[in-house]
Design a protein around this motif. Structure first.
Motif, PDB file in Angstrom:
ATOM      1  N   VAL A  69       0.858  -1.188   0.000  1.00 49.37           N
ATOM      2  CA  VAL A  69       0.000   0.000   0.000  1.00 49.37           C
ATOM      3  C   VAL A  69       0.896   1.241   0.000  1.00 49.37           C
ATOM      4  N   VAL A  70       0.521   2.222  -0.813  1.00 52.03           N
ATOM      5  CA  VAL A  70       1.289   3.471  -0.923  1.00 52.03           C
ATOM      6  C   VAL A  70       0.435   4.632  -0.436  1.00 52.03           C
ATOM      7  N   VAL A  71       1.044   5.521   0.328  1.00 52.43           N
ATOM      8  CA  VAL A  71       0.426   6.792   0.679  1.00 52.43           C
ATOM      9  C   VAL A  71       1.065   7.848  -0.209  1.00 52.43           C
ATOM     10  N   ASP A  72       0.247   8.473  -1.065  1.00 52.31           N
ATOM     11  CA  ASP A  72       0.721   9.447  -2.047  1.00 52.31           C
ATOM     12  C   ASP A  72       0.314  10.843  -1.583  1.00 52.31           C
ATOM     13  N   ILE A  73       1.298  11.660  -1.228  1.00 52.33           N
ATOM     14  CA  ILE A  73       1.037  12.999  -0.707  1.00 52.33           C
ATOM     15  C   ILE A  73       1.145  13.990  -1.858  1.00 52.33           C
ATOM     16  N   ASP A  74       0.076  14.744  -2.101  1.00 50.47           N
ATOM     17  CA  ASP A  74      -0.006  15.613  -3.272  1.00 50.47           C
ATOM     18  C   ASP A  74      -0.007  17.086  -2.865  1.00 50.47           C
ATOM     19  N   THR A  75       0.867  17.430  -1.932  1.00 57.88           N
ATOM     20  CA  THR A  75       0.969  18.821  -1.495  1.00 57.88           C
ATOM     21  C   THR A  75       2.411  19.125  -1.123  1.00 57.88           C
ATOM     22  N   ASP A  76       2.787  20.376  -1.285  1.00 64.37           N
ATOM     23  CA  ASP A  76       4.092  20.846  -0.830  1.00 64.37           C
ATOM     24  C   ASP A  76       3.954  21.906   0.252  1.00 64.37           C
ATOM     25  N   GLN A  77       2.737  22.061   0.799  1.00 64.40           N
ATOM     26  CA  GLN A  77       2.531  23.045   1.859  1.00 64.40           C
ATOM     27  C   GLN A  77       3.200  22.558   3.147  1.00 64.40           C
ATOM     28  N   PRO A  78       4.126  23.334   3.718  1.00 64.78           N
ATOM     29  CA  PRO A  78       4.879  22.872   4.898  1.00 64.78           C
ATOM     30  C   PRO A  78       3.996  22.435   6.059  1.00 64.78           C
ATOM     31  N   ALA A  79       2.944  23.183   6.355  1.00 62.33           N
ATOM     32  CA  ALA A  79       2.093  22.834   7.495  1.00 62.33           C
ATOM     33  C   ALA A  79       1.404  21.494   7.273  1.00 62.33           C
ATOM     34  N   GLU A  80       0.900  21.276   6.071  1.00 62.95           N
ATOM     35  CA  GLU A  80       0.229  20.017   5.757  1.00 62.95           C
ATOM     36  C   GLU A  80       1.215  18.858   5.773  1.00 62.95           C
ATOM     37  N   LEU A  81       2.411  19.079   5.242  1.00 60.81           N
ATOM     38  CA  LEU A  81       3.421  18.021   5.240  1.00 60.81           C
ATOM     39  C   LEU A  81       3.816  17.635   6.660  1.00 60.81           C
ATOM     40  N   THR A  82       3.921  18.608   7.543  1.00 63.36           N
ATOM     41  CA  THR A  82       4.273  18.313   8.937  1.00 63.36           C
ATOM     42  C   THR A  82       3.219  17.423   9.590  1.00 63.36           C
ATOM     43  N   VAL A  83       1.940  17.746   9.352  1.00 62.61           N
ATOM     44  CA  VAL A  83       0.856  16.951   9.923  1.00 62.61           C
ATOM     45  C   VAL A  83       0.876  15.533   9.356  1.00 62.61           C
ATOM     46  N   ILE A  84       1.052  15.420   8.056  1.00 56.30           N
ATOM     47  CA  ILE A  84       1.037  14.101   7.418  1.00 56.30           C
ATOM     48  C   ILE A  84       2.206  13.252   7.892  1.00 56.30           C
ATOM     49  N   ARG A  85       3.378  13.850   7.976  1.00 57.67           N
ATOM     50  CA  ARG A  85       4.547  13.094   8.468  1.00 57.67           C
ATOM     51  C   ARG A  85       4.335  12.637   9.905  1.00 57.67           C
ATOM     52  N   GLY A  86       3.623  13.433  10.689  1.00 52.04           N
ATOM     53  CA  GLY A  86       3.327  13.025  12.058  1.00 52.04           C
ATOM     54  C   GLY A  86       2.476  11.767  12.112  1.00 52.04           C
ATOM     55  N   VAL A  87       1.546  11.618  11.154  1.00 52.25           N
ATOM     56  CA  VAL A  87       0.714  10.417  11.109  1.00 52.25           C
ATOM     57  C   VAL A  87       1.514   9.230  10.600  1.00 52.25           C
ATOM     58  N   LEU A  88       2.356   9.453   9.587  1.00 47.79           N
ATOM     59  CA  LEU A  88       3.122   8.349   9.005  1.00 47.79           C
ATOM     60  C   LEU A  88       4.167   7.815   9.976  1.00 47.79           C
ATOM     61  N   GLY A  89       4.650   8.671  10.870  1.00 47.26           N
ATOM     62  CA  GLY A  89       5.575   8.200  11.889  1.00 47.26           C
ATOM     63  C   GLY A  89       7.005   8.082  11.396  1.00 47.26           C
ATOM     64  N   PRO A  90       7.904   7.719  12.300  1.00 50.73           N
ATOM     65  CA  PRO A  90       9.333   7.713  11.990  1.00 50.73           C
ATOM     66  C   PRO A  90       9.849   6.402  11.400  1.00 50.73           C
ATOM     67  N   ALA A  91       8.946   5.474  11.060  1.00 55.48           N
ATOM     68  CA  ALA A  91       9.402   4.168  10.562  1.00 55.48           C
ATOM     69  C   ALA A  91      10.286   4.339   9.331  1.00 55.48           C
ATOM     70  N   ARG A  92      11.269   3.457   9.200  1.00 54.47           N
ATOM     71  CA  ARG A  92      12.194   3.521   8.069  1.00 54.47           C
ATOM     72  C   ARG A  92      11.529   2.878   6.842  1.00 54.47           C
ATOM     73  N   ARG A  93      10.630   3.599   6.243  1.00 52.20           N
ATOM     74  CA  ARG A  93       9.927   3.082   5.069  1.00 52.20           C
ATOM     75  C   ARG A  93      10.441   3.783   3.813  1.00 52.20           C
ATOM     76  N   PRO A  94      10.376   3.136   2.663  1.00 55.05           N
ATOM     77  CA  PRO A  94      10.813   3.777   1.423  1.00 55.05           C
ATOM     78  C   PRO A  94       9.989   5.024   1.126  1.00 55.05           C
ATOM     79  N   LEU A  95      10.691   6.101   0.780  1.00 56.02           N
ATOM     80  CA  LEU A  95      10.050   7.363   0.420  1.00 56.02           C
ATOM     81  C   LEU A  95      10.569   7.804  -0.944  1.00 56.02           C
ATOM     82  N   MET A  96       9.683   8.331  -1.778  1.00 54.87           N
ATOM     83  CA  MET A  96      10.114   8.801  -3.095  1.00 54.87           C
ATOM     84  C   MET A  96       9.349  10.063  -3.461  1.00 54.87           C
TER      85      MET A  96
END
Length: 298
Positions: A69-96
């Motif tokens: 399963v892939v989570v595809d983030i379609d925004t570059d807004q810093p505030a939104e990215l911070t919130v989304i990264r908080g949900v995804l957590g610090p796990a060492r998962r592949p990011l592209m």
């Protein structure tokens, strides 16, 4: 020169992924019916056929197979990215990264995460979807790149796990409802006149119509008028959304799923398809409901 699919396809297949060859300068998988590999095993002969081809195919992954399963983030807004990264957590998962935002890969141990869209912000992509990976070129001409932890031969089951309620967590963190109510105004002439029995008949009728029309849309091939067919489906069914019979999100999700199956989402992108959906809903806002006598037939 070794092209992306020729270089990556066999290695990914051996690791347990289902790699798909991508038509150059697009995000569209080359083989028709590629969605079957989201559900069933991919034979080695399939990979070899496209590995040996002279076409410079890119690479995508069929999602859903073995829990990918892939989570595809379609925004570059810093505030939104911070919130989304908080949900995804610090796990060492592949990011592209492609043209905007980023995508995170993970494993669904529950087997229950479905493709869902939080429009313009996040897409959770599961069975029936695909995702282009580096070093394939984005249609803009820039390459997809790994931001962290490239795929290194581990099977999908070894990727960090996603929680079953992933989509709900993202919606809550971003201040959206996972199942928002209809935002369209009801038709004044329709709603007061409908009894509970009539509403039930209309709901059964429109569900049958939507199922049939979504199946037809999902089976359409490229260059066969998919955009126009999408618009017409919304024009036909939208009246039941405006009358409060069919939930808006039910209709939108059915259309997005159909456009995922016919590759329109992959080729034109979510924003374009959503614009077509909104146009169809706007066109149908003043349409009245048909008169259904007795038991509705599809």
């Amino acid at each position: 020169m070794i092209y992306p699919f020729a270089m990556q396809g066999p290695m990914l297949h051996v690791a347990g992924f289902h790699p798909l060859p991508v038509v150059p300068a697009t995000k569209r998988p080359a083989p028709s019916g590629w969605q079957r590999y989201c559900r069933e095993p991919m034979p080695a002969e399939f990979v070899a056929r496209y590995t040996e081809a002279a076409t410079p195919y890119g690479t995508a992954l069929a999602l859903g197979c073995r829990g990918l399963v892939v989570v595809d983030i379609d925004t570059d807004q810093p505030a939104e990215l911070t919130v989304i990264r908080g949900v995804l957590g610090p796990a060492r998962r592949p990011l592209m990264r492609g043209r905007r935002g980023f995508a995170a890969l993970g494993h669904d141990p529950s087997g229950r995460i479905k493709t869902r869209h939080l429009h313009g912000l996040v897409d959770v992509l599961g069975a029936g979807a695909c995702k282009v990976i580096p070093s394939t070129m984005h249609p803009s001409g820039a390459p997809y790149t790994w931001l962290a932890h490239p795929l290194d031969g581990r099977p999908p089951e070894d990727l960090p796990a996603w929680p079953e309620d992933l989509f709900s967590r993202l919606c809550e963190a971003l201040g959206h409802e996972s199942n928002p109510p209809s935002r369209s105004k009801p038709l004044p002439q329709a709603v007061p006149e409908l009894t509970h029995a009539e509403i039930a008949r209309h709901r059964a009728y429109v569900e049958a119509v939507l199922g049939r029309e979504a199946d037809r849309l999902g089976a359409m091939a490229a260059a066969s008028g998919r955009n126009l067919a999408t618009f017409r489906l919304l024009c036909r069914v939208g009246r039941w959304v405006h009358a409060g019979v069919l939930p808006r999100e039910r209709l939108i999700q059915a259309v997005l799923d159909a456009c995922q199956r016919n590759d329109l989402l992959v080729e034109d992108g979510h924003r374009s398809v959503l614009a077509t959906i909104e146009s169809g809903l706007a066109k149908s806002v003043n349409d009245t409901l048909p008169l259904l006598l007795g038991r509705a037939a599809a």
